[in-house]
Scaffold this motif. Structure first.
Motif, PDB file in Angstrom:
ATOM      1  N   GLY A 154       0.832  -1.193   0.000  1.00  0.00           N
ATOM      2  CA  GLY A 154       0.000   0.000   0.000  1.00  0.00           C
ATOM      3  C   GLY A 154       0.863   1.237   0.000  1.00  0.00           C
ATOM      4  N   PRO A 155       0.327   2.370   0.436  1.00  0.00           N
ATOM      5  CA  PRO A 155       1.122   3.603   0.462  1.00  0.00           C
ATOM      6  C   PRO A 155       2.285   3.483   1.432  1.00  0.00           C
ATOM      7  CG  PRO A 155      -0.926   3.888   1.665  1.00  0.00           C
ATOM      8  CD  PRO A 155      -1.035   2.564   0.964  1.00  0.00           C
ATOM      9  N   ALA A 156       3.275   4.334   1.250  1.00  0.00           N
ATOM     10  CA  ALA A 156       4.448   4.279   2.121  1.00  0.00           C
ATOM     11  C   ALA A 156       4.076   4.513   3.572  1.00  0.00           C
ATOM     12  CB  ALA A 156       5.483   5.297   1.663  1.00  0.00           C
ATOM     13  N   SER A 157       3.043   5.345   3.808  1.00  0.00           N
ATOM     14  CA  SER A 157       2.600   5.600   5.184  1.00  0.00           C
ATOM     15  C   SER A 157       1.119   5.905   5.188  1.00  0.00           C
ATOM     16  CB  SER A 157       3.390   6.755   5.812  1.00  0.00           C
ATOM     17  OG  SER A 157       3.122   7.961   5.123  1.00  0.00           O
ATOM     18  N   ASP A 158       0.512   5.696   6.357  1.00  0.00           N
ATOM     19  CA  ASP A 158      -0.901   5.992   6.551  1.00  0.00           C
ATOM     20  C   ASP A 158      -1.087   6.318   8.025  1.00  0.00           C
ATOM     21  OD1 ASP A 158      -3.573   6.356   6.042  1.00  0.00           O
ATOM     22  OD2 ASP A 158      -3.820   4.450   4.983  1.00  0.00           O
ATOM     23  N   SER A 159      -2.273   6.790   8.393  1.00  0.00           N
ATOM     24  CA  SER A 159      -2.515   7.151   9.787  1.00  0.00           C
ATOM     25  C   SER A 159      -3.844   6.603  10.256  1.00  0.00           C
ATOM     26  CB  SER A 159      -2.477   8.674   9.956  1.00  0.00           C
ATOM     27  OG  SER A 159      -3.480   9.291   9.169  1.00  0.00           O
ATOM     28  N   VAL A 160      -3.954   6.458  11.555  1.00  0.00           N
ATOM     29  CA  VAL A 160      -5.174   5.969  12.167  1.00  0.00           C
ATOM     30  C   VAL A 160      -5.342   6.674  13.498  1.00  0.00           C
ATOM     31  CG1 VAL A 160      -3.988   4.042  13.312  1.00  0.00           C
ATOM     32  CG2 VAL A 160      -6.438   3.884  12.875  1.00  0.00           C
ATOM     33  N   CYS A 161      -6.582   6.972  13.842  1.00  0.00           N
ATOM     34  CA  CYS A 161      -6.840   7.579  15.142  1.00  0.00           C
ATOM     35  C   CYS A 161      -6.628   6.541  16.237  1.00  0.00           C
ATOM     36  CB  CYS A 161      -8.265   8.111  15.211  1.00  0.00           C
ATOM     37  SG  CYS A 161      -8.577   9.533  14.130  1.00  0.00           S
ATOM     38  N   ALA A 162      -6.097   6.988  17.350  1.00  0.00           N
ATOM     39  CA  ALA A 162      -5.866   6.085  18.470  1.00  0.00           C
ATOM     40  C   ALA A 162      -7.160   5.402  18.870  1.00  0.00           C
ATOM     41  CB  ALA A 162      -5.289   6.865  19.650  1.00  0.00           C
ATOM     42  N   GLY A 163      -7.125   4.103  19.009  1.00  0.00           N
ATOM     43  CA  GLY A 163      -8.299   3.329  19.374  1.00  0.00           C
ATOM     44  C   GLY A 163      -9.086   2.821  18.191  1.00  0.00           C
ATOM     45  N   ASP A 164      -8.817   3.350  16.987  1.00  0.00           N
ATOM     46  CA  ASP A 164      -9.497   2.888  15.790  1.00  0.00           C
ATOM     47  C   ASP A 164      -8.624   1.858  15.062  1.00  0.00           C
ATOM     48  OD1 ASP A 164     -11.599   4.518  16.337  1.00  0.00           O
ATOM     49  OD2 ASP A 164     -11.020   6.103  14.914  1.00  0.00           O
ATOM     50  N   SER A 165      -9.156   1.311  13.995  1.00  0.00           N
ATOM     51  CA  SER A 165      -8.398   0.347  13.201  1.00  0.00           C
ATOM     52  C   SER A 165      -8.254   0.847  11.776  1.00  0.00           C
ATOM     53  CB  SER A 165      -9.080  -1.026  13.210  1.00  0.00           C
ATOM     54  OG  SER A 165     -10.373  -0.947  12.624  1.00  0.00           O
ATOM     55  N   LEU A 166      -7.246   0.325  11.105  1.00  0.00           N
ATOM     56  CA  LEU A 166      -6.959   0.686   9.718  1.00  0.00           C
ATOM     57  C   LEU A 166      -6.871  -0.594   8.900  1.00  0.00           C
ATOM     58  CD1 LEU A 166      -6.029   2.868   7.597  1.00  0.00           C
ATOM     59  CD2 LEU A 166      -3.688   2.270   8.270  1.00  0.00           C
ATOM     60  N   GLN A 167      -7.515  -0.574   7.737  1.00  0.00           N
ATOM     61  CA  GLN A 167      -7.468  -1.742   6.852  1.00  0.00           C
ATOM     62  C   GLN A 167      -6.204  -1.684   6.004  1.00  0.00           C
ATOM     63  OE1 GLN A 167     -10.655  -3.948   6.123  1.00  0.00           O
ATOM     64  NE2 GLN A 167      -8.893  -5.261   5.776  1.00  0.00           N
ATOM     65  N   LEU A 168      -5.326  -2.686   6.175  1.00  0.00           N
ATOM     66  CA  LEU A 168      -4.175  -2.821   5.299  1.00  0.00           C
ATOM     67  C   LEU A 168      -4.596  -3.605   4.052  1.00  0.00           C
ATOM     68  CD1 LEU A 168      -1.379  -3.726   7.883  1.00  0.00           C
ATOM     69  CD2 LEU A 168      -2.061  -1.459   7.036  1.00  0.00           C
ATOM     70  N   ASN A 169      -3.835  -3.491   2.987  1.00  0.00           N
ATOM     71  CA  ASN A 169      -4.193  -4.216   1.763  1.00  0.00           C
ATOM     72  C   ASN A 169      -2.940  -4.439   0.924  1.00  0.00           C
ATOM     73  OD1 ASN A 169      -5.725  -5.475  -0.194  1.00  0.00           O
ATOM     74  ND2 ASN A 169      -6.199  -3.566  -1.259  1.00  0.00           N
ATOM     75  N   ALA A 170      -2.404  -5.661   0.998  1.00  0.00           N
ATOM     76  CA  ALA A 170      -1.216  -6.011   0.214  1.00  0.00           C
ATOM     77  C   ALA A 170      -1.632  -6.713  -1.071  1.00  0.00           C
ATOM     78  CB  ALA A 170      -0.295  -6.907   1.027  1.00  0.00           C
TER      79      ALA A 170
END
Length: 245
Positions: free
Chosen positions: A146-162
């Motif tokens: 995915g992108p070189a970097s991403d962000s997520v709010c503390a306590g939330d989740s982020l979907q990765l995608n390889a």
């Protein structure tokens, strides 16, 4: 013998050899013989009085060594494999490109492109035979985390995608819902660089990374996590000190 052999006789002034079709000449004292099977040659010599004398010599034809370069094989780009020749006493591989030693029976091969290797094997009699094998160099998968970097709010989740392969392994595993799928969700508590190892259908492996930054989301204002060593203070004039948010 493996190649042509030099015959030689003396004591006469004229000569005639049998089995002329496997000789360079039949009426000289020293023809070269190139039989394909073991052959007994007779030579008749005439002296200056015209008296004949007969002699013979046997030329034994030894079989050529049964040299094998091994089966065709494949490697992933950047990898190596041992070639394996057999059937002789000494060996020479060509081309030498990508080989650690072209004079070994089993050199380590690390070519960067698909290469046909030919090995010449020599037995203890000096007889030689060749064989070849093709070493195919497979491309690495186009691993993409995915992108070189991403962000997520503390306590939330982020979907990765390889993408780029058929099997995926993410590290570190902390905060991942499943490290062995292409698209796990991640809930890190501090900024983390995740590495995905991607394997394609041919078994070749490549990696890629993504850095996930944890944000503090408060009153629609995005601030870096304290884990990034940045601090935000709510200064209350009525207090003698600031209160970290």
């Amino acid at each position: 013998f493996c190649h042509a052999v030099q015959l030689s006789t003396s004591g006469s002034i004229q000569y005639l050899w049998s089995t002329a079709n496997t000789l360079t000449a039949a009426n000289i004292s020293n023809p070269r013989a190139f039989p394909t099977t073991t052959t007994k040659y007779f030579v008749t010599g005439l002296d200056n009085l015209g008296c004949p004398r007969v002699d013979s010599v046997t030329v034994t034809v030894n079989p050529l060594p049964i040299v094998s370069a091994g089966p065709d094989d494949s490697i992933c780009f950047g990898s190596s494999v041992n070639l394996q020749a057999s059937g002789a006493n000494s060996y020479t591989w060509v081309p030498s490109t990508g080989l650690n030693n072209p004079n070994f029976a089993s050199p380590v091969a690390s070519p960067t492109v698909t290469t046909v290797y030919t090995v010449t094997g020599t037995d203890f009699r000096g007889c030689q035979q060749t064989d070849n094998m093709t070493l195919t160099v497979l491309p690495l998968p186009l691993a993409d985390a995915g992108p070189a970097s991403d962000s997520v709010c503390a306590g939330d989740s982020l979907q990765l995608n390889a993408t780029g392969g058929v099997n995926y392994v993410w590290t570190p595993t902390a905060g991942l819902t499943d490290p062995n799928i292409a698209d796990p969700k991640v809930s890190p508590i501090f900024p983390t660089t995740y590495t995905v190892t991607v394997t394609d259908a041919l078994g070749c492996v490549e990696t890629d990374t993504i850095r996930v930054v944890v944000e503090v989301c408060n009153n629609n204002t995005l601030a870096r996590s304290v884990m990034e060593a940045e601090y935000f203070w709510d200064t209350d004039p009525g207090q003698g000190f600031g209160t970290p948010m």
